[in-house]
Scaffold this motif. Structure first.
Motif, PDB file in Angstrom:
ATOM      1  N   VAL A  88       0.831  -1.205   0.000  1.00  0.00           N
ATOM      2  CA  VAL A  88       0.000   0.000   0.000  1.00  0.00           C
ATOM      3  C   VAL A  88       0.868   1.259   0.000  1.00  0.00           C
ATOM      4  O   VAL A  88       0.427   2.321  -0.428  1.00  0.00           O
ATOM      5  CB  VAL A  88      -0.971   0.015   1.202  1.00  0.00           C
ATOM      6  N   ASP A  89       2.100   1.153   0.487  1.00  0.00           N
ATOM      7  CA  ASP A  89       3.014   2.291   0.508  1.00  0.00           C
ATOM      8  C   ASP A  89       3.617   2.509  -0.873  1.00  0.00           C
ATOM      9  O   ASP A  89       3.995   1.548  -1.549  1.00  0.00           O
ATOM     10  CB  ASP A  89       4.144   2.034   1.521  1.00  0.00           C
ATOM     11  N   ASP A  90       3.687   3.779  -1.301  1.00  0.00           N
ATOM     12  CA  ASP A  90       4.277   4.134  -2.588  1.00  0.00           C
ATOM     13  C   ASP A  90       3.759   3.237  -3.710  1.00  0.00           C
ATOM     14  O   ASP A  90       4.531   2.666  -4.482  1.00  0.00           O
ATOM     15  CB  ASP A  90       5.811   4.075  -2.524  1.00  0.00           C
ATOM     16  N   PRO A  92       1.596   3.613  -6.916  1.00  0.00           N
ATOM     17  CA  PRO A  92       0.930   4.547  -7.825  1.00  0.00           C
ATOM     18  C   PRO A  92      -0.428   4.056  -8.313  1.00  0.00           C
ATOM     19  O   PRO A  92      -1.298   4.870  -8.634  1.00  0.00           O
ATOM     20  CB  PRO A  92       1.915   4.674  -8.989  1.00  0.00           C
ATOM     21  N   VAL A  93      -0.616   2.745  -8.370  1.00  0.00           N
ATOM     22  CA  VAL A  93      -1.899   2.207  -8.823  1.00  0.00           C
ATOM     23  C   VAL A  93      -2.995   2.544  -7.814  1.00  0.00           C
ATOM     24  O   VAL A  93      -4.083   3.022  -8.182  1.00  0.00           O
ATOM     25  CB  VAL A  93      -1.796   0.684  -9.040  1.00  0.00           C
ATOM     26  N   LEU A  94      -2.722   2.308  -6.546  1.00  0.00           N
ATOM     27  CA  LEU A  94      -3.698   2.653  -5.515  1.00  0.00           C
ATOM     28  C   LEU A  94      -3.938   4.162  -5.473  1.00  0.00           C
ATOM     29  O   LEU A  94      -5.083   4.613  -5.288  1.00  0.00           O
ATOM     30  CB  LEU A  94      -3.203   2.170  -4.148  1.00  0.00           C
ATOM     31  N   VAL A  95      -2.890   4.934  -5.635  1.00  0.00           N
ATOM     32  CA  VAL A  95      -3.033   6.391  -5.593  1.00  0.00           C
ATOM     33  C   VAL A  95      -3.932   6.875  -6.730  1.00  0.00           C
ATOM     34  O   VAL A  95      -4.791   7.746  -6.537  1.00  0.00           O
ATOM     35  CB  VAL A  95      -1.652   7.068  -5.671  1.00  0.00           C
ATOM     36  N   ASP A  96      -3.790   6.308  -7.925  1.00  0.00           N
ATOM     37  CA  ASP A  96      -4.664   6.698  -9.034  1.00  0.00           C
ATOM     38  C   ASP A  96      -6.110   6.291  -8.786  1.00  0.00           C
ATOM     39  O   ASP A  96      -7.039   6.997  -9.192  1.00  0.00           O
ATOM     40  CB  ASP A  96      -4.160   6.079 -10.335  1.00  0.00           C
ATOM     41  N   ARG A 151      -6.596  -2.507   7.311  1.00  0.00           N
ATOM     42  CA  ARG A 151      -6.278  -1.385   8.192  1.00  0.00           C
ATOM     43  C   ARG A 151      -6.706  -0.049   7.584  1.00  0.00           C
ATOM     44  O   ARG A 151      -6.925   0.927   8.297  1.00  0.00           O
ATOM     45  CB  ARG A 151      -4.779  -1.353   8.495  1.00  0.00           C
ATOM     46  N   LEU A 152      -6.819  -0.028   6.259  1.00  0.00           N
ATOM     47  CA  LEU A 152      -7.250   1.189   5.573  1.00  0.00           C
ATOM     48  C   LEU A 152      -8.764   1.223   5.372  1.00  0.00           C
ATOM     49  O   LEU A 152      -9.277   2.126   4.703  1.00  0.00           O
ATOM     50  CB  LEU A 152      -6.559   1.287   4.204  1.00  0.00           C
ATOM     51  N   ALA A 253       0.938   5.967   1.598  1.00  0.00           N
ATOM     52  CA  ALA A 253      -0.169   5.018   1.498  1.00  0.00           C
ATOM     53  C   ALA A 253      -1.496   5.777   1.591  1.00  0.00           C
ATOM     54  O   ALA A 253      -1.572   6.834   2.217  1.00  0.00           O
ATOM     55  CB  ALA A 253      -0.079   3.984   2.608  1.00  0.00           C
ATOM     56  N   PRO A 254      -2.554   5.274   0.965  1.00  0.00           N
ATOM     57  CA  PRO A 254      -3.864   5.927   1.087  1.00  0.00           C
ATOM     58  C   PRO A 254      -4.294   6.018   2.549  1.00  0.00           C
ATOM     59  O   PRO A 254      -3.950   5.163   3.370  1.00  0.00           O
ATOM     60  CB  PRO A 254      -4.791   4.998   0.292  1.00  0.00           C
ATOM     61  N   LYS A 255      -5.033   7.066   2.859  1.00  0.00           N
ATOM     62  CA  LYS A 255      -5.539   7.231   4.214  1.00  0.00           C
ATOM     63  C   LYS A 255      -6.707   6.283   4.470  1.00  0.00           C
ATOM     64  O   LYS A 255      -7.333   5.774   3.541  1.00  0.00           O
ATOM     65  CB  LYS A 255      -5.982   8.681   4.437  1.00  0.00           C
ATOM     66  N   HIS A 256      -6.982   6.066   5.733  1.00  0.00           N
ATOM     67  CA  HIS A 256      -8.104   5.198   6.101  1.00  0.00           C
ATOM     68  C   HIS A 256      -9.396   5.777   5.520  1.00  0.00           C
ATOM     69  O   HIS A 256      -9.692   6.960   5.660  1.00  0.00           O
ATOM     70  CB  HIS A 256      -8.230   5.092   7.621  1.00  0.00           C
ATOM     71  N   GLY A 257     -10.145   4.924   4.840  1.00  0.00           N
ATOM     72  CA  GLY A 257     -11.405   5.344   4.242  1.00  0.00           C
ATOM     73  C   GLY A 257     -11.286   5.874   2.833  1.00  0.00           C
ATOM     74  O   GLY A 257     -12.303   6.180   2.198  1.00  0.00           O
TER      75      GLY A 257
END
Length: 586
Positions: A88-90, A92-96, A151-152, A253-257
């Motif tokens: 989940v850290d760094d 880019p796929v999740l961030v997009d 956890r997220l 990493a994305p924030k919770h929620g």
């Protein structure tokens, strides 16, 4: 007519086209009723891609007519198709995917991983594509990714079956608008993308690739055509990057929620955590046992990878000694041991670089700290090298396309695999690989040089064996290194003197004696040259059963290739005695 056309298009793109053509296009089964979790101990049912598309389309039409709106209209979802980015850290796929939610393009995100049986089949060389060590590491990584996502406030849905079929089913179920995935560079992975695109297009679902997994971003390369005109030699490549490029900072990493799940995900079996029995091996495979004296002790997953990074950099300061100890072969200290975590995407190279940069600012900056980054640049080099040369890195003539006359000696190949060549350093390394799925960098260079240069065997068989057994297998690093070891990249050929290497890097003989019990009685450097000892000494030391040295076969049947190395585009047929090139690694 449109439905029939879409189904037939998917059949044409499917690897199981004959079976798909026999599918009953009038079947009423829909993805809503499919059992996405296979029964333990049984092989998952491999439905035809054409039938999946047809069922999905008809299901959409029926549901749209019944309640007035489609799942897409009720709130579009995004799917994150995890592959070699199990973190989940760094990521880019999740961030997009998070950006898609923030922009209103999507209202929810479902992370998915598909265990595709094609990645567990036998290759044309007779090896398992994914051997037991990498399979175990994958299971550990998936369990950890599921924990991280929970956890997220999210979840990981693990499916088993052909990726295109499972993604089509779940896309229809949750009303997906887009599938995000990490951009792939090698032929086999890119063809998987095409199959997925074929089944998603009729569903109005986009497959969107996102660059990730390298230290330097592809858009930042200092070459006018990107990888297309990069140097074929590492040193000028490295110099260009160091002079002209900066490493982008890692992403949080994305924030919770930030990854809200689709409502329909509640109907899926998101609680499924695959175990060894769920893996789709063609035949039963035993789960490997941990060897007490293995150099590789890291478990799969982001948690273990970040803990190892913290241990290596901050707790032990080993990063400041790396250059001096990097050629070791015993123990856990001589290298970062993060290669498997990088290969599975459990940690990003940018996160490693950032931690080392912090270390250099607050503690020590020396040749060793630089050299760890240097190794990450080698990894980038092979990733972009593979993009530049495409399938040439899998062909018998390699990148240079030169004629290669290779020995076809199955006995020599098997002795090399078993670690019974009579060359102690080679045998020790091959036995370590066989028992643990790991081998030091020094060992890999020696066994590959011996295989390609001394024995003159088909280098692709060696690369295939490594692909099967290495826990840290990476497609471009592995095949790029092997084609280079075979001298087929246009660069210099490195031929290693095995005996000298043994004495230089295992002076006491401890490494050799650890993995070759037959030589335990030969103390000091005697174990490196058992052939130089008289029979009585060997017998007294219990080493008389160690095999004699294996040299190149005399007339083992060579391979003659045209200069472009392109005689046969098939990748799934066994190599014939004429030595036709494989399009892909098997």
């Amino acid at each position: 007519a449109a439905v029939e056309t879409a189904a037939r298009a998917a059949v044409s793109a499917s690897p199981s086209a004959p079976a798909a053509r026999r599918a009953n296009y009038g079947a009423e089964a829909t993805p809503w009723t499919l059992n996405l979790r296979p029964q333990r101990g049984r092989k998952p049912k491999l439905a035809a891609a054409g039938a999946v598309v047809l069922a999905a389309l008809r299901g959409r039409l029926r549901r749209s007519g019944a309640d007035g709106d489609s799942p897409h209209e009720r709130g579009a979802a995004a799917i994150v198709w995890h592959r070699a980015d199990l973190r989940v850290d760094d990521n880019p796929v999740l961030v997009d995917a998070v950006k898609a939610v923030h922009s209103g393009e999507c209202t929810s995100v479902l992370p998915v991983y598909v265990i595709d049986p094609r990645q567990f089949r036998e290759t044309c060389w007779g090896s398992l594509k994914t051997g037991p060590f990498r399979a175990r590491f994958l299971l550990q990584s998936l369990a950890d990714l599921k924990s991280q996502l929970r956890r997220l406030g999210s979840e990981l849905l693990v499916l088993i079956g052909p990726a295109e079929e499972r993604l089509a089913e779940v896309s229809e179920h949750v009303g997906a608008k887009v599938v995000f995935t990490e951009q792939q560079v090698a032929d086999e992975e890119r063809r998987a993308d095409k199959r997925v695109t074929t089944v998603l297009e009729p569903l109005d679902v986009d497959l969107r690739s996102v660059w990730g997994g390298t230290l330097y971003h592809i858009d930042d390369l200092p070459f006018s055509r990107g990888p297309g005109d990069m140097p074929n030699i590492f040193t000028p490549f490295k110099k260009e990057l160091e002079q002209s490029c900066d490493v982008r900072p890692p992403l949080d990493a994305p924030k919770h929620g930030a990854l809200p799940l689709p409502q329909a995900a509640a109907e899926l079996k998101c609680d499924f955590v695959p175990t060894w029995e769920d893996l789709p091996f063609p035949q039963p495979v035993d789960e490997p046992e941990q060897v007490a004296y293995t150099a590789f002790t890291i478990e799969g997953g982001e948690t273990a990878a970040l803990a190892r990074l913290n241990h290596y950099v901050w707790e032990t300061n080993l990063v400041a000694r790396y250059f001096d100890i990097r050629n070791g072969m015993l123990g856990t200290k001589y290298s970062t041991k993060l290669s498997a975590s990088l290969a599975h995407g459990c940690i990003s190279p940018r996160r490693i670089q950032q931690e080392i940069a912090k270390y250099e600012q607050t503690r020590t900056k020396n040749k060793s700290t630089y050299w760890v980054i240097f190794e990450l640049m080698w990894r980038d080099f092979y990733r972009f090298f593979g993009m530049k040369h495409g399938n040439d890195i899998f062909k018998v003539g390699g990148v240079s396309g030169q004629r290669a006359r290779l020995s076809q000696d199955p006995d020599a190949l098997q002795r090399w695999k078993n670690g019974t060549t009579g060359w102690p350093l080679v045998d020790a390394n091959m036995r370590e690989l066989q028992r643990t799925g790991f081998m030091s960098n020094r060992g890999r260079q020696n066994v590959a040089s011996y295989f390609c240069i001394d024995l003159g065997l088909d280098w692709r068989a060696g690369a295939d064996h490594f692909e099967s057994l290495l826990v840290d297998y990476d497609v471009t690093s592995n095949w790029g290194s092997w084609v280079a070891a075979a001298g087929l990249t246009g660069g210099r050929i490195n031929r290693f003197n095995i005996t000298k290497q043994s004495k230089d890097y295992d002076k006491s003989g401890e490494y050799v004696r650890t993995w070759i019990p037959e030589l335990k009685g030969l103390l000091g450097g005697k174990c490196h040259e058992p052939w130089a000892l008289d029979p009585t000494t060997l017998e007294n030391a219990g080493a008389d059963g160690y095999p004699s040295r294996l040299f190149a076969s005399d007339g083992g049947g060579g391979i003659s290739m045209p200069r472009n190395g392109r005689r046969d585009k098939s990748r799934d047929k066994k190599p014939k005695k004429t030595g036709r090139a494989l399009r892909r690694r098997g």
